[in-house]
Design an enzyme around this catalytic site. Sequence first.
Site, PDB file in Angstrom:
ATOM      1  N   ARG A 159     -15.478  -9.185  30.299  1.00  0.00           N
ATOM      2  CA  ARG A 159     -14.253  -9.138  31.039  1.00  0.00           C
ATOM      3  C   ARG A 159     -14.881  -8.637  32.260  1.00  0.00           C
ATOM      4  O   ARG A 159     -16.000  -8.169  32.494  1.00  0.00           O
ATOM      5  CB  ARG A 159     -13.244  -7.675  30.499  1.00  0.00           C
ATOM      6  CG  ARG A 159     -12.867  -7.811  29.175  1.00  0.00           C
ATOM      7  CD  ARG A 159     -12.202  -6.797  28.561  1.00  0.00           C
ATOM      8  NE  ARG A 159     -11.507  -6.794  27.276  1.00  0.00           N
ATOM      9  CZ  ARG A 159     -11.914  -6.245  26.109  1.00  0.00           C
ATOM     10  NH1 ARG A 159     -13.380  -5.675  26.191  1.00  0.00           N
ATOM     11  NH2 ARG A 159     -11.434  -6.476  24.955  1.00  0.00           N
ATOM     12  N   LYS A 183     -12.747  -1.753  26.500  1.00  0.00           N
ATOM     13  CA  LYS A 183     -11.448  -0.870  26.478  1.00  0.00           C
ATOM     14  C   LYS A 183     -11.742   0.385  25.849  1.00  0.00           C
ATOM     15  O   LYS A 183     -12.071   0.450  24.551  1.00  0.00           O
ATOM     16  CB  LYS A 183     -10.171  -1.600  25.889  1.00  0.00           C
ATOM     17  CG  LYS A 183      -9.838  -2.818  26.936  1.00  0.00           C
ATOM     18  CD  LYS A 183      -8.824  -3.540  26.224  1.00  0.00           C
ATOM     19  CE  LYS A 183      -8.204  -4.653  27.298  1.00  0.00           C
ATOM     20  NZ  LYS A 183      -7.348  -5.442  26.853  1.00  0.00           N
ATOM     21  N   HIS A 253     -10.989 -14.193  33.218  1.00  0.00           N
ATOM     22  CA  HIS A 253     -10.561 -14.330  31.799  1.00  0.00           C
ATOM     23  C   HIS A 253     -10.459 -15.804  31.440  1.00  0.00           C
ATOM     24  O   HIS A 253     -10.780 -16.317  30.142  1.00  0.00           O
ATOM     25  CB  HIS A 253      -8.954 -14.000  31.425  1.00  0.00           C
ATOM     26  CG  HIS A 253      -8.854 -12.833  30.552  1.00  0.00           C
ATOM     27  ND1 HIS A 253      -9.784 -11.451  30.958  1.00  0.00           N
ATOM     28  CD2 HIS A 253      -8.432 -12.555  29.505  1.00  0.00           C
ATOM     29  CE1 HIS A 253      -9.595 -10.605  29.704  1.00  0.00           C
ATOM     30  NE2 HIS A 253      -8.854 -11.323  28.924  1.00  0.00           N
ATOM     31  N   ARG A 256     -13.966 -16.312  29.823  1.00  0.00           N
ATOM     32  CA  ARG A 256     -13.866 -15.609  28.686  1.00  0.00           C
ATOM     33  C   ARG A 256     -13.449 -16.399  27.555  1.00  0.00           C
ATOM     34  O   ARG A 256     -13.951 -16.450  26.479  1.00  0.00           O
ATOM     35  CB  ARG A 256     -12.995 -14.021  28.811  1.00  0.00           C
ATOM     36  CG  ARG A 256     -13.301 -13.140  27.300  1.00  0.00           C
ATOM     37  CD  ARG A 256     -12.808 -11.833  27.896  1.00  0.00           C
ATOM     38  NE  ARG A 256     -12.004 -11.118  26.836  1.00  0.00           N
ATOM     39  CZ  ARG A 256     -12.791 -10.214  26.063  1.00  0.00           C
ATOM     40  NH1 ARG A 256     -14.137 -10.294  26.277  1.00  0.00           N
ATOM     41  NH2 ARG A 256     -12.369  -9.756  25.272  1.00  0.00           N
ATOM     42  N   HIS A 279     -13.102  -7.485  20.440  1.00  0.00           N
ATOM     43  CA  HIS A 279     -11.757  -7.254  20.032  1.00  0.00           C
ATOM     44  C   HIS A 279     -11.839  -6.344  18.607  1.00  0.00           C
ATOM     45  O   HIS A 279     -12.629  -6.533  17.791  1.00  0.00           O
ATOM     46  CB  HIS A 279     -11.378  -8.716  19.404  1.00  0.00           C
ATOM     47  CG  HIS A 279     -10.990  -9.544  20.488  1.00  0.00           C
ATOM     48  ND1 HIS A 279     -10.764 -10.757  20.334  1.00  0.00           N
ATOM     49  CD2 HIS A 279     -10.572  -9.435  21.977  1.00  0.00           C
ATOM     50  CE1 HIS A 279     -10.559 -11.536  21.596  1.00  0.00           C
ATOM     51  NE2 HIS A 279     -10.284 -10.594  22.553  1.00  0.00           N
ATOM     52  N   TYR A 288      -8.073 -18.242  19.464  1.00  0.00           N
ATOM     53  CA  TYR A 288      -8.900 -19.170  19.844  1.00  0.00           C
ATOM     54  C   TYR A 288      -9.069 -20.453  18.755  1.00  0.00           C
ATOM     55  O   TYR A 288      -9.261 -21.397  19.166  1.00  0.00           O
ATOM     56  CB  TYR A 288     -10.105 -18.539  20.282  1.00  0.00           C
ATOM     57  CG  TYR A 288     -10.114 -17.715  21.420  1.00  0.00           C
ATOM     58  CD1 TYR A 288      -9.863 -17.940  22.461  1.00  0.00           C
ATOM     59  CD2 TYR A 288     -10.012 -16.314  21.252  1.00  0.00           C
ATOM     60  CE1 TYR A 288     -10.056 -17.159  23.811  1.00  0.00           C
ATOM     61  CE2 TYR A 288      -9.891 -15.391  22.033  1.00  0.00           C
ATOM     62  CZ  TYR A 288     -10.102 -15.807  23.472  1.00  0.00           C
ATOM     63  OH  TYR A 288      -9.891 -14.915  24.620  1.00  0.00           O
TER      64      TYR A 288
END
Length: 308
Positions: A159, A183, A253, A256, A279, A288
Amino acid sequence: MTQVSTPDVVQRYLDHLTVERGSARNTVASYRRDLERYTGFLAGRGVHSLAEVSETDVREFLVSLRKGDRDDGVPGLADSSVARTLVATRGFHKFAAAEGIVAEDVAHAVRPPKAPRRLPKALSVDEVLAILEAAGAPDHPRALRDRAMLELLYSCGARISEVTALDVDDLDTEHRAVVLRGKGGKERIVPVGRPAIAAVDAYLVRGRPALAKRGTPALFLNIRGGRLSRQSAWQVLVDAAARAGVDKDVSPHTLRHSFATHLLDGGADVRVVQELLGHSSVTTTQVYTLVTVNTMREVYATAHPRAR
Protein backbone atom coordinates in the site's frame (compact mmCIF):
# COMPACT_ATOMS: atom_id res chain seq x y z
CA MET A 1 -28.54 9.36 32.02
CA THR A 2 -26.28 12.42 31.44
CA GLN A 3 -26.91 14.34 28.23
CA VAL A 4 -23.72 14.48 26.12
CA SER A 5 -23.48 16.39 22.85
CA THR A 6 -23.08 14.21 19.78
CA PRO A 7 -19.77 15.84 18.66
CA ASP A 8 -18.31 15.16 22.13
CA VAL A 9 -19.20 11.48 21.84
CA VAL A 10 -17.65 11.39 18.37
CA GLN A 11 -14.35 12.65 19.79
CA ARG A 12 -14.46 10.06 22.58
CA TYR A 13 -15.06 7.34 20.00
CA LEU A 14 -12.17 8.51 17.81
CA ASP A 15 -9.91 8.58 20.88
CA HIS A 16 -11.05 5.02 21.64
CA LEU A 17 -10.14 3.91 18.11
CA THR A 18 -6.72 5.54 18.34
CA VAL A 19 -5.67 4.59 21.86
CA GLU A 20 -7.46 1.36 22.69
CA ARG A 21 -8.01 -0.19 19.27
CA GLY A 22 -4.75 1.00 17.73
CA SER A 23 -6.50 1.91 14.48
CA ALA A 24 -4.36 3.36 11.69
CA ARG A 25 -4.24 7.14 11.33
CA ASN A 26 -5.88 6.99 7.90
CA THR A 27 -8.70 4.86 9.27
CA VAL A 28 -9.37 7.30 12.10
CA ALA A 29 -9.30 10.23 9.67
CA SER A 30 -11.82 8.46 7.43
CA TYR A 31 -14.10 7.75 10.40
CA ARG A 32 -13.84 11.39 11.47
CA ARG A 33 -15.02 12.60 8.04
CA ASP A 34 -17.91 10.11 7.96
CA LEU A 35 -19.07 10.98 11.47
CA GLU A 36 -18.81 14.71 10.86
CA ARG A 37 -21.14 14.18 7.92
CA TYR A 38 -23.45 12.19 10.20
CA THR A 39 -23.52 14.76 13.01
CA GLY A 40 -24.14 17.48 10.45
CA PHE A 41 -27.12 15.53 9.15
CA LEU A 42 -28.48 15.10 12.68
CA ALA A 43 -27.99 18.78 13.48
CA GLY A 44 -29.96 19.65 10.36
CA ARG A 45 -32.83 17.63 11.79
CA GLY A 46 -32.57 19.43 15.13
CA VAL A 47 -30.96 16.44 16.87
CA HIS A 48 -28.02 17.55 19.04
CA SER A 49 -27.95 14.81 21.70
CA LEU A 50 -27.20 11.18 20.92
CA ALA A 51 -29.99 10.11 23.25
CA GLU A 52 -32.47 11.70 20.84
CA VAL A 53 -31.31 9.68 17.81
CA SER A 54 -33.66 6.97 16.54
CA GLU A 55 -33.21 4.09 14.12
CA THR A 56 -35.25 6.13 11.64
CA ASP A 57 -32.64 8.90 11.79
CA VAL A 58 -29.89 6.42 10.91
CA ARG A 59 -31.88 4.93 8.04
CA GLU A 60 -32.77 8.34 6.61
CA PHE A 61 -29.12 9.36 6.87
CA LEU A 62 -28.27 6.48 4.54
CA VAL A 63 -31.03 7.52 2.16
CA SER A 64 -29.62 11.06 2.10
CA LEU A 65 -26.16 9.73 1.25
CA ARG A 66 -27.49 7.82 -1.73
CA LYS A 67 -29.68 10.68 -2.99
CA GLY A 68 -27.24 13.56 -2.51
CA ASP A 69 -28.54 17.10 -2.70
CA ARG A 70 -30.02 17.92 -6.09
CA ASP A 71 -30.66 21.56 -5.18
CA ASP A 72 -26.97 22.11 -4.43
CA GLY A 73 -25.79 19.82 -7.21
CA VAL A 74 -24.22 17.33 -4.78
CA PRO A 75 -24.31 13.81 -6.24
CA GLY A 76 -25.24 10.78 -4.17
CA LEU A 77 -22.56 8.40 -2.98
CA ALA A 78 -21.91 4.98 -4.48
CA ASP A 79 -23.24 2.00 -2.54
CA SER A 80 -19.70 1.08 -1.50
CA SER A 81 -19.16 4.55 0.01
CA VAL A 82 -22.52 4.42 1.76
CA ALA A 83 -21.60 1.03 3.22
CA ARG A 84 -18.27 2.39 4.48
CA THR A 85 -19.99 5.36 6.13
CA LEU A 86 -22.46 3.03 7.82
CA VAL A 87 -19.59 1.00 9.28
CA ALA A 88 -18.37 4.16 11.02
CA THR A 89 -21.89 5.09 12.13
CA ARG A 90 -22.70 1.65 13.52
CA GLY A 91 -19.38 1.45 15.35
CA PHE A 92 -20.06 4.87 16.85
CA HIS A 93 -23.50 3.89 18.16
CA LYS A 94 -22.23 0.55 19.44
CA PHE A 95 -19.49 2.35 21.38
CA ALA A 96 -21.98 4.86 22.85
CA ALA A 97 -24.23 2.04 24.08
CA ALA A 98 -21.33 0.04 25.52
CA GLU A 99 -20.07 3.12 27.40
CA GLY A 100 -23.52 3.76 28.88
CA ILE A 101 -23.83 7.10 27.09
CA VAL A 102 -27.14 5.95 25.57
CA ALA A 103 -29.56 3.24 26.64
CA GLU A 104 -29.54 1.29 23.37
CA ASP A 105 -27.74 0.88 20.06
CA VAL A 106 -30.26 2.30 17.59
CA ALA A 107 -28.05 1.50 14.56
CA HIS A 108 -27.72 -2.21 15.35
CA ALA A 109 -30.42 -3.38 12.91
CA VAL A 110 -29.48 -1.02 10.06
CA ARG A 111 -27.77 -2.84 7.20
CA PRO A 112 -25.79 -1.29 4.33
CA PRO A 113 -26.72 -1.66 0.67
CA LYS A 114 -24.95 -4.59 -0.91
CA ALA A 115 -22.07 -3.16 -2.89
CA PRO A 116 -21.48 -4.67 -6.32
CA ARG A 117 -18.39 -6.83 -6.58
CA ARG A 118 -15.98 -4.94 -8.77
CA LEU A 119 -12.94 -6.45 -10.36
CA PRO A 120 -9.66 -4.70 -9.58
CA LYS A 121 -8.16 -2.82 -12.50
CA ALA A 122 -4.77 -4.30 -13.31
CA LEU A 123 -2.16 -3.04 -15.75
CA SER A 124 -0.36 -5.30 -18.16
CA VAL A 125 3.27 -6.18 -17.41
CA ASP A 126 4.39 -3.99 -20.33
CA GLU A 127 2.40 -1.02 -18.96
CA VAL A 128 3.95 -1.43 -15.51
CA LEU A 129 7.46 -1.62 -16.99
CA ALA A 130 6.80 1.50 -19.07
CA ILE A 131 5.74 3.41 -15.95
CA LEU A 132 8.83 2.29 -14.05
CA GLU A 133 11.09 3.35 -16.92
CA ALA A 134 9.38 6.76 -17.08
CA ALA A 135 10.15 7.63 -13.46
CA GLY A 136 12.74 10.19 -14.60
CA ALA A 137 16.37 10.82 -15.46
CA PRO A 138 18.61 8.46 -13.47
CA ASP A 139 21.12 11.18 -12.50
CA HIS A 140 18.64 13.31 -10.53
CA PRO A 141 18.09 12.61 -6.78
CA ARG A 142 14.30 12.88 -7.01
CA ALA A 143 14.23 10.67 -10.11
CA LEU A 144 16.29 8.05 -8.28
CA ARG A 145 13.84 8.28 -5.37
CA ASP A 146 10.80 8.02 -7.63
CA ARG A 147 12.14 4.98 -9.49
CA ALA A 148 13.05 3.24 -6.23
CA MET A 149 9.65 3.95 -4.71
CA LEU A 150 7.67 2.75 -7.75
CA GLU A 151 9.84 -0.36 -8.10
CA LEU A 152 9.23 -1.15 -4.44
CA LEU A 153 5.47 -0.58 -4.72
CA TYR A 154 5.17 -3.05 -7.57
CA SER A 155 7.75 -5.53 -6.30
CA CYS A 156 6.05 -5.90 -2.90
CA GLY A 157 2.40 -5.17 -3.71
CA ALA A 158 2.54 -2.66 -0.87
CA ARG A 159 0.00 0.00 0.00
CA ILE A 160 1.20 3.55 -0.61
CA SER A 161 0.97 4.31 3.12
CA GLU A 162 3.17 1.29 3.88
CA VAL A 163 5.90 2.45 1.50
CA THR A 164 5.92 6.09 2.62
CA ALA A 165 6.09 4.90 6.25
CA LEU A 166 9.26 2.89 5.61
CA ASP A 167 12.47 3.74 7.43
CA VAL A 168 15.88 2.93 6.01
CA ASP A 169 16.34 0.11 8.54
CA ASP A 170 13.10 -1.60 7.42
CA LEU A 171 14.78 -2.70 4.20
CA ASP A 172 17.26 -5.58 4.21
CA THR A 173 19.00 -5.30 0.85
CA GLU A 174 21.34 -8.22 1.56
CA HIS A 175 18.50 -10.69 2.06
CA ARG A 176 16.15 -8.82 -0.31
CA ALA A 177 13.30 -8.35 2.15
CA VAL A 178 11.32 -5.47 3.65
CA VAL A 179 9.21 -5.07 6.78
CA LEU A 180 5.83 -3.53 5.95
CA ARG A 181 3.42 -2.21 8.57
CA GLY A 182 -0.15 -2.67 7.42
CA LYS A 183 -3.59 -1.87 8.75
CA GLY A 184 -3.87 -2.05 12.53
CA GLY A 185 -0.09 -1.92 12.87
CA LYS A 186 0.31 -5.51 11.68
CA GLU A 187 3.81 -6.26 10.40
CA ARG A 188 4.73 -8.62 7.60
CA ILE A 189 8.03 -9.44 5.90
CA VAL A 190 7.83 -9.40 2.11
CA PRO A 191 10.52 -10.43 -0.40
CA VAL A 192 11.85 -7.77 -2.77
CA GLY A 193 12.88 -8.39 -6.38
CA ARG A 194 16.39 -7.67 -7.64
CA PRO A 195 15.37 -4.69 -9.86
CA ALA A 196 13.74 -3.00 -6.87
CA ILE A 197 16.79 -3.65 -4.68
CA ALA A 198 19.06 -2.21 -7.38
CA ALA A 199 16.86 0.89 -7.66
CA VAL A 200 16.79 1.39 -3.89
CA ASP A 201 20.57 0.93 -3.64
CA ALA A 202 21.08 3.56 -6.36
CA TYR A 203 18.78 5.94 -4.51
CA LEU A 204 20.48 5.36 -1.14
CA VAL A 205 23.94 6.01 -2.63
CA ARG A 206 23.29 8.81 -5.14
CA GLY A 207 19.86 10.21 -4.31
CA ARG A 208 18.94 10.20 -0.64
CA PRO A 209 22.12 11.95 0.64
CA ALA A 210 21.28 14.96 -1.54
CA LEU A 211 17.74 15.13 -0.12
CA ALA A 212 18.64 14.46 3.54
CA LYS A 213 18.89 17.97 5.00
CA ARG A 214 18.19 16.87 8.56
CA GLY A 215 18.39 13.66 10.51
CA THR A 216 15.44 11.40 9.78
CA PRO A 217 15.08 7.62 9.55
CA ALA A 218 12.57 7.88 6.67
CA LEU A 219 13.52 5.99 3.54
CA PHE A 220 11.80 8.22 0.99
CA LEU A 221 12.37 11.95 1.47
CA ASN A 222 10.79 15.07 0.02
CA ILE A 223 12.76 18.08 -1.24
CA ARG A 224 12.76 19.59 2.28
CA GLY A 225 14.37 16.50 3.75
CA GLY A 226 11.26 15.23 5.53
CA ARG A 227 9.28 12.05 4.96
CA LEU A 228 7.54 11.90 1.58
CA SER A 229 3.76 12.18 1.95
CA ARG A 230 1.20 9.78 0.51
CA GLN A 231 -0.17 12.55 -1.69
CA SER A 232 3.24 13.35 -3.16
CA ALA A 233 3.99 9.67 -3.74
CA TRP A 234 0.64 9.30 -5.50
CA GLN A 235 1.49 12.24 -7.78
CA VAL A 236 4.84 10.65 -8.65
CA LEU A 237 3.01 7.61 -10.01
CA VAL A 238 0.42 9.66 -11.91
CA ASP A 239 3.16 11.75 -13.55
CA ALA A 240 5.17 8.66 -14.50
CA ALA A 241 2.09 7.02 -16.03
CA ALA A 242 1.41 10.15 -18.08
CA ARG A 243 5.00 10.23 -19.38
CA ALA A 244 4.76 6.52 -20.20
CA GLY A 245 1.62 7.14 -22.26
CA VAL A 246 -0.49 4.80 -20.13
CA ASP A 247 -3.97 6.11 -20.87
CA LYS A 248 -5.73 4.65 -17.83
CA ASP A 249 -6.71 5.79 -14.37
CA VAL A 250 -3.60 4.83 -12.40
CA SER A 251 -3.26 4.94 -8.63
CA PRO A 252 -0.91 3.28 -6.13
CA HIS A 253 -3.58 0.63 -5.62
CA THR A 254 -3.41 -0.08 -9.36
CA LEU A 255 0.16 -1.32 -8.88
CA ARG A 256 -1.00 -3.40 -5.92
CA HIS A 257 -3.79 -4.93 -8.03
CA SER A 258 -1.31 -5.57 -10.83
CA PHE A 259 1.14 -7.22 -8.43
CA ALA A 260 -1.53 -9.68 -7.24
CA THR A 261 -2.93 -10.37 -10.71
CA HIS A 262 0.48 -10.97 -12.24
CA LEU A 263 1.42 -13.37 -9.43
CA LEU A 264 -1.77 -15.40 -9.91
CA ASP A 265 -1.32 -15.37 -13.68
CA GLY A 266 2.15 -16.79 -13.05
CA GLY A 267 0.74 -19.67 -11.00
CA ALA A 268 1.13 -18.36 -7.45
CA ASP A 269 -1.11 -19.88 -4.78
CA VAL A 270 -3.86 -17.55 -3.59
CA ARG A 271 -2.87 -18.16 0.06
CA VAL A 272 0.66 -16.96 -0.64
CA VAL A 273 -0.68 -13.86 -2.37
CA GLN A 274 -2.92 -13.27 0.65
CA GLU A 275 0.12 -13.24 2.96
CA LEU A 276 2.09 -10.97 0.64
CA LEU A 277 -0.76 -8.47 0.43
CA GLY A 278 -1.41 -8.58 4.17
CA HIS A 279 -5.09 -9.50 3.79
CA SER A 280 -6.65 -10.84 6.98
CA SER A 281 -9.05 -13.01 4.98
CA VAL A 282 -8.40 -15.01 1.82
CA THR A 283 -11.86 -13.96 0.63
CA THR A 284 -10.48 -10.47 -0.01
CA THR A 285 -7.66 -11.91 -2.10
CA GLN A 286 -9.89 -14.23 -4.10
CA VAL A 287 -11.38 -11.30 -6.04
CA TYR A 288 -8.11 -11.28 -8.00
CA THR A 289 -8.75 -14.83 -9.17
CA LEU A 290 -11.82 -13.50 -10.99
CA VAL A 291 -9.53 -11.26 -13.02
CA THR A 292 -7.39 -14.19 -14.13
CA VAL A 293 -10.46 -16.31 -14.92
CA ASN A 294 -11.81 -13.51 -17.11
CA THR A 295 -8.45 -13.31 -18.90
CA MET A 296 -8.52 -17.05 -19.54
CA ARG A 297 -12.04 -16.78 -20.92
CA GLU A 298 -10.95 -14.06 -23.36
CA VAL A 299 -7.96 -16.11 -24.54
CA TYR A 300 -10.13 -19.20 -24.91
CA ALA A 301 -12.80 -17.32 -26.85
CA THR A 302 -10.30 -15.95 -29.35
CA ALA A 303 -7.99 -18.96 -29.67
CA HIS A 304 -10.16 -22.10 -29.56
CA PRO A 305 -11.73 -23.08 -32.90
CA ARG A 306 -14.97 -24.18 -31.28
CA ALA A 307 -15.23 -21.64 -28.47
CA ARG A 308 -18.21 -19.86 -30.05
